[in-house]
Design a protein around this motif. Structure first.
Motif, PDB file in Angstrom:
ATOM      1  N   ASN A   1       2.355 -10.640  -2.703  1.00  0.00           N
ATOM      2  CA  ASN A   1       1.683  -9.360  -2.494  1.00  0.00           C
ATOM      3  C   ASN A   1       2.110  -8.296  -3.510  1.00  0.00           C
ATOM      4  O   ASN A   1       1.891  -7.103  -3.296  1.00  0.00           O
ATOM      5  N   GLY A   2       2.758  -8.752  -4.579  1.00  0.00           N
ATOM      6  CA  GLY A   2       3.083  -7.833  -5.674  1.00  0.00           C
ATOM      7  C   GLY A   2       4.259  -6.912  -5.392  1.00  0.00           C
ATOM      8  O   GLY A   2       4.395  -5.861  -6.030  1.00  0.00           O
ATOM      9  N   ILE A   3       5.128  -7.302  -4.443  1.00  0.00           N
ATOM     10  CA  ILE A   3       6.291  -6.467  -4.113  1.00  0.00           C
ATOM     11  C   ILE A   3       7.512  -7.004  -4.872  1.00  0.00           C
ATOM     12  O   ILE A   3       7.909  -8.161  -4.667  1.00  0.00           O
ATOM     13  N   PRO A   4       8.123  -6.192  -5.737  1.00  0.00           N
ATOM     14  CA  PRO A   4       9.238  -6.694  -6.559  1.00  0.00           C
ATOM     15  C   PRO A   4      10.552  -6.750  -5.773  1.00  0.00           C
ATOM     16  O   PRO A   4      11.504  -6.019  -6.048  1.00  0.00           O
ATOM     17  N   ALA A   5      10.574  -7.651  -4.772  1.00  0.00           N
ATOM     18  CA  ALA A   5      11.755  -7.747  -3.906  1.00  0.00           C
ATOM     19  C   ALA A   5      12.833  -8.614  -4.547  1.00  0.00           C
ATOM     20  O   ALA A   5      12.518  -9.603  -5.207  1.00  0.00           O
TER      21      ALA A   5
ATOM     22  N   GLU B   1       0.838  -1.211   0.000  1.00  0.00           N
ATOM     23  CA  GLU B   1       0.000   0.000   0.000  1.00  0.00           C
ATOM     24  C   GLU B   1       0.872   1.259   0.000  1.00  0.00           C
ATOM     25  O   GLU B   1       0.608   2.217  -0.728  1.00  0.00           O
ATOM     26  N   LEU B   2       1.932   1.216   0.792  1.00  0.00           N
ATOM     27  CA  LEU B   2       2.820   2.388   0.881  1.00  0.00           C
ATOM     28  C   LEU B   2       3.615   2.576  -0.419  1.00  0.00           C
ATOM     29  O   LEU B   2       3.828   3.704  -0.863  1.00  0.00           O
ATOM     30  N   ILE B   3       4.038   1.474  -1.024  1.00  0.00           N
ATOM     31  CA  ILE B   3       4.745   1.575  -2.317  1.00  0.00           C
ATOM     32  C   ILE B   3       3.811   2.229  -3.343  1.00  0.00           C
ATOM     33  O   ILE B   3       4.214   3.119  -4.090  1.00  0.00           O
TER      34      ILE B   3
END
Ligand code: IP8
Length: 279
Positions: A108-112, A46-48
Motif C-alpha cells: 500500500n505504499g507505506i515505507p514501514a 491516505e492519512l500519511i
C-alpha cells in the motif's frame, strides 16, 4: 453525524493494530485477516498523504500468545530447553504475523521499517528501563514509518532473564520519545464498556478520565481467549502507569478496527463510536 468534532492534538500518531484484529484470538485462529489489514493500510496511506506521521505497533496475535503460554516463556527463561522454544516462538511470529503486516504495508505504499523490541529495549521486572531509540528517530526523521510489535526482551531480573514487553507498553514509550499526543488502539470491540461487552446491556463509554479508568479497571473483562499481556485491562493499566502522558495533554483512543474505514473516521471526527481517555 452530530456531536462535537474531535481532532487529533498533533499530526504524530502512535497507532497499535491489536493482535485481536490481526487474528481471531477468541477462536485461537492463526489465520491473518488480510482483508482487514489491507483496509487499515489504505487508511494509513491516505492519512500519511494528508500529512500525518505514524509510528506503528502491532500485537502478536494468536500465534504469539499461544506459544508464549504453551512454553511458559512469560515465567522466565530457565533451562536450555526454553532457548529453542523462544527461537521457535520468534520465528513463527516473524513468519505468520510480522512479515504479513510488513508486506501489506509495503503493497500500500507505506515505507514501514521493522524494529524489534528485543533489539532496542531493556527491561527491569517487565517494565521498560532503557529504549535505544536513536536509530528509530533517524529513520522517522527521514520519512519512514517505524513499526514495532510485542516481544520477549532482555530483563535485569536474573531469575527471569527475559520478560514480555507488550505492544501496549511500547506504544506509551514511543509516544514519549516521538512527542505523540495521541495513542490509538485498534481492537476487536468498539472501545471500553461499562461491563464485559459480552454481557447484556453493556454500554460503550465514549469519554473516560484517568480517574474513571482506575474505577473501571476491575470491571473490564479479560476475555476468554489466551492473552499473556492482559487484553483491554492491560491497556487501561498502561494508561494508569503513564499519568504524565495525560498531564501533558495526551489522549488514548480505542476503536473497533474490524469495522471498515474506522481509523479514518475516528481521526477525522466522523464517528463517536469509540472510547477516548483523556486526563
Ligand atoms: O500482543 C505480547 O504483545 P501484545 C508479546 O502487544 C508477547 O500484547 C511476546 C506475547
Amino acid at each position: 453525524m452530530g456531536g462535537t468534532k474531535i481532532f487529533v492534538l498533533n499530526k504524530i500518531l502512535v497507532f497499535k493494530i491489536g493482535g485481536s484484529v490481526l487474528t481471531d484470538k477468541k477462536r485461537s485462529s492463526l489465520e491473518v485477516r488480510v482483508g482487514v489489514l489491507r483496509g487499515i493500510a489504505r487508511n494509513i496511506k491516505e492519512l500519511i498523504d494528508e500529512g500525518y506521521r505514524f509510528i506503528l505497533v502491532h500485537g502478536v496475535g494468536s500465534i504469539g500468545h499461544l506459544l508464549v503460554a504453551k512454553y511458559e516463556l512469560h515465567k522466565g527463561i530457565k533451562g536450555k530447553e526454553k532457548l529453542i522454544r523462544l527461537t521457535e516462538t520468534q520465528n513463527r511470529v516473524n513468519e505468520i504475523i510480522r512479515s504479513r503486516v510488513l508486506r501489506v504495508l509495503e503493497e500500500n505504499g507505506i515505507p514501514a521499517v521493522l524494529f524489534l523490541p528485543s533489539s532496542t529495549i531493556y527491561q527491569e521486572n517487565g517494565r521498560i528501563k532503557e529504549f535505544y531509540y536513536r536509530p528509530v528517530q533517524r529513520f522517522f526523521d527521514l520519512g519512514f514509518v517505524p513499526i514495532f510489535s510485542g516481544d520477549m526482551v532482555a530483563d535485569t531480573n536474573n531469575d527471569l532473564g527475559l520478560t514480555i514487553c507488550s505492544g501496549d507498553q511500547i506504544a506509551f514509550e514511543l509516544a514519549k520519545v516521538f512527542n505523540a499526543k495521541t495513542i490509538i488502539f485498534g481492537v476487536d470491540v468498539n472501545g471500553i464498556y461499562d461491563r464485559d461487552p459480552v454481557l447484556p446491556g453493556a454500554r460503550l463509554i465514549k469519554r473516560l478520565s484517568l480517574r474513571d479508568a482506575r474505577e473501571i479497571l476491575e470491571k473490564v473483562g479479560k476475555g476468554a481467549n489466551i492473552d499473556v499481556s492482559g487484553g483491554m485491562r492491560g491497556k487501561l493499566r498502561e494508561a494508569l502507569l503513564h499519568p504524565s502522558f495525560f498531564e501533558n495533554g495526551g489522549e488514548v483512543w480505542i476503536f473497533n478496527a474490524l469495522r471498515e474505514n474506522m481509523l479514518l473516521k475516528v481521526i477525522k471526527g466522523e464517528t463517536e463510536i469509540f472510547t477516548r481517555i483523556a486526563g
